[in-house]
Design a protein around this motif. Structure first.
Motif, PDB file in Angstrom:
ATOM      1  N   THR A   1       8.341   7.569  -1.351  1.00  0.00           N
ATOM      2  CA  THR A   1       8.406   8.061  -2.733  1.00  0.00           C
ATOM      3  C   THR A   1       9.206   7.060  -3.559  1.00  0.00           C
ATOM      4  O   THR A   1      10.169   6.468  -3.049  1.00  0.00           O
TER       5      THR A   1
ATOM      6  N   ASP B   1       2.652  14.881   2.052  1.00  0.00           N
ATOM      7  CA  ASP B   1       1.783  13.863   2.648  1.00  0.00           C
ATOM      8  C   ASP B   1       2.378  12.460   2.628  1.00  0.00           C
ATOM      9  O   ASP B   1       1.988  11.618   3.444  1.00  0.00           O
ATOM     10  N   SER B   2       3.293  12.183   1.697  1.00  0.00           N
ATOM     11  CA  SER B   2       3.736  10.802   1.467  1.00  0.00           C
ATOM     12  C   SER B   2       4.987  10.469   2.274  1.00  0.00           C
ATOM     13  O   SER B   2       5.960  11.228   2.292  1.00  0.00           O
TER      14      SER B   2
ATOM     15  N   ARG C   1      13.094  12.498  -3.288  1.00  0.00           N
ATOM     16  CA  ARG C   1      12.224  13.664  -3.292  1.00  0.00           C
ATOM     17  C   ARG C   1      12.823  14.813  -4.102  1.00  0.00           C
ATOM     18  O   ARG C   1      12.112  15.529  -4.808  1.00  0.00           O
TER      19      ARG C   1
ATOM     20  N   ARG D   1       1.034   4.038  -3.062  1.00  0.00           N
ATOM     21  CA  ARG D   1       0.826   5.472  -2.923  1.00  0.00           C
ATOM     22  C   ARG D   1       2.024   6.243  -3.473  1.00  0.00           C
ATOM     23  O   ARG D   1       1.888   7.317  -4.029  1.00  0.00           O
ATOM     24  N   GLY D   2       3.208   5.704  -3.285  1.00  0.00           N
ATOM     25  CA  GLY D   2       4.401   6.367  -3.804  1.00  0.00           C
ATOM     26  C   GLY D   2       4.376   6.479  -5.310  1.00  0.00           C
ATOM     27  O   GLY D   2       4.855   7.468  -5.881  1.00  0.00           O
ATOM     28  N   ASN D   3       3.789   5.504  -5.970  1.00  0.00           N
ATOM     29  CA  ASN D   3       3.773   5.500  -7.437  1.00  0.00           C
ATOM     30  C   ASN D   3       2.866   6.567  -8.031  1.00  0.00           C
ATOM     31  O   ASN D   3       2.881   6.786  -9.241  1.00  0.00           O
ATOM     32  N   GLN D   4       2.070   7.227  -7.208  1.00  0.00           N
ATOM     33  CA  GLN D   4       1.245   8.321  -7.713  1.00  0.00           C
ATOM     34  C   GLN D   4       2.108   9.415  -8.323  1.00  0.00           C
ATOM     35  O   GLN D   4       1.653  10.161  -9.200  1.00  0.00           O
ATOM     36  N   PHE D   5       3.354   9.519  -7.883  1.00  0.00           N
ATOM     37  CA  PHE D   5       4.228  10.573  -8.395  1.00  0.00           C
ATOM     38  C   PHE D   5       4.495  10.393  -9.885  1.00  0.00           C
ATOM     39  O   PHE D   5       4.598  11.380 -10.626  1.00  0.00           O
TER      40      PHE D   5
ATOM     41  N   ALA E   1       1.708  16.085  -2.411  1.00  0.00           N
ATOM     42  CA  ALA E   1       1.994  14.656  -2.222  1.00  0.00           C
ATOM     43  C   ALA E   1       3.343  14.449  -1.545  1.00  0.00           C
ATOM     44  O   ALA E   1       3.514  13.514  -0.754  1.00  0.00           O
TER      45      ALA E   1
ATOM     46  N   THR F   1       0.829  -1.203   0.000  1.00  0.00           N
ATOM     47  CA  THR F   1       0.000   0.000   0.000  1.00  0.00           C
ATOM     48  C   THR F   1       0.862   1.250   0.000  1.00  0.00           C
ATOM     49  O   THR F   1       0.603   2.220  -0.721  1.00  0.00           O
ATOM     50  N   MET F   2       1.934   1.237   0.798  1.00  0.00           N
ATOM     51  CA  MET F   2       2.831   2.388   0.861  1.00  0.00           C
ATOM     52  C   MET F   2       3.476   2.663  -0.484  1.00  0.00           C
ATOM     53  O   MET F   2       3.520   3.799  -0.960  1.00  0.00           O
TER      54      MET F   2
END
Length: 208
Positions: free
Chosen positions: A72, A68-69, A76, A10-14, A65, A6-7
């Motif tokens: 990554t 919030d994340s 970053r 969410r990181g792949n949203q970048f 993001a 899950t973590m």
């Protein structure tokens, strides 16, 4: 239960947000090329405003993001650098479009479309590079980086030809000023594409 999957998901949203930004830049370049091909019409600036709005929204989402994340997919600093480089492309294109609309009567005899086509092509290469980021494969990224560098070199060569025209003595002062200003804006937009491509390539170089 909070899992590593899950973590990382969410990181792949970048990657998706960076692709949104790259696509907005390409759409702006496409709109500019279309506008300059249709020089018999009054310039419509809505497409550039929309592309800049999309780019700004993507940039804001990336910044939020990062706050919030916890996870990554890449460093970053690299996300920030690429996001910033992508943001500058449609900004430069909109600058050209706004000024072109104001100076249209003085520019009717000048064909900017071939240079705009190069810019559109360069922005398209940047989209491909950003889409390749999740795979972290060096060889295809290197090929795209070489393609982008070749486009930049060709744009530089065309600028040298332009300077020969400017200093040939055939143009009046206003024509000289406008030619130099507008072609340099286009050249800088291509440079912005190149800068974004370099960041993408260096990210893969670092992580492959």
């Amino acid at each position: 239960m909070f899992s590593l999957q899950t973590m990382f998901g969410r990181g792949n949203q970048f990657y998706s947000l960076l692709e949104e930004a790259a696509q907005a830049a390409h759409d702006a370049a496409t709109a500019l090329h279309r506008m300059l091909r249709e020089s018999d019409r009054a310039p419509a600036l809505d497409a550039f405003k929309l592309a800049r709005l999309r780019e700004r929204e993507a940039s804001n989402k990336i910044s939020q993001a990062l706050v919030d994340s916890f996870i990554t997919p890449i460093e970053r600093e690299d996300i920030e650098a690429l996001g910033s480089a992508l943001y500058k492309i449609p900004k430069q294109i909109e600058k050209f479009a706004d000024r072109y609309a104001l100076a249209l009567q003085q520019l009717e005899h000048i064909d900017f479309a071939p240079r705009a086509a190069m810019l559109e092509q360069a922005a398209g290469v940047v989209v491909k590079m950003v889409r390749l980021l999740p795979k972290m494969k060096l060889e295809p990224m290197k090929q795209l980086n070489d393609e982008l560098r070749a486009l930049e070199n060709e744009a530089d060569r065309l600028m040298l030809e332009l300077y020969r025209d400017i200093y040939s003595g055939r143009l009046d002062a206003v024509q000289m000023f406008l030619l130099k200003e507008f072609f340099e804006i286009l050249e800088k937009a291509i440079d912005r594409c190149r800068e974004a491509g370099v960041v993408a390539y260096e990210i893969v170089l670092k992580n492959s």
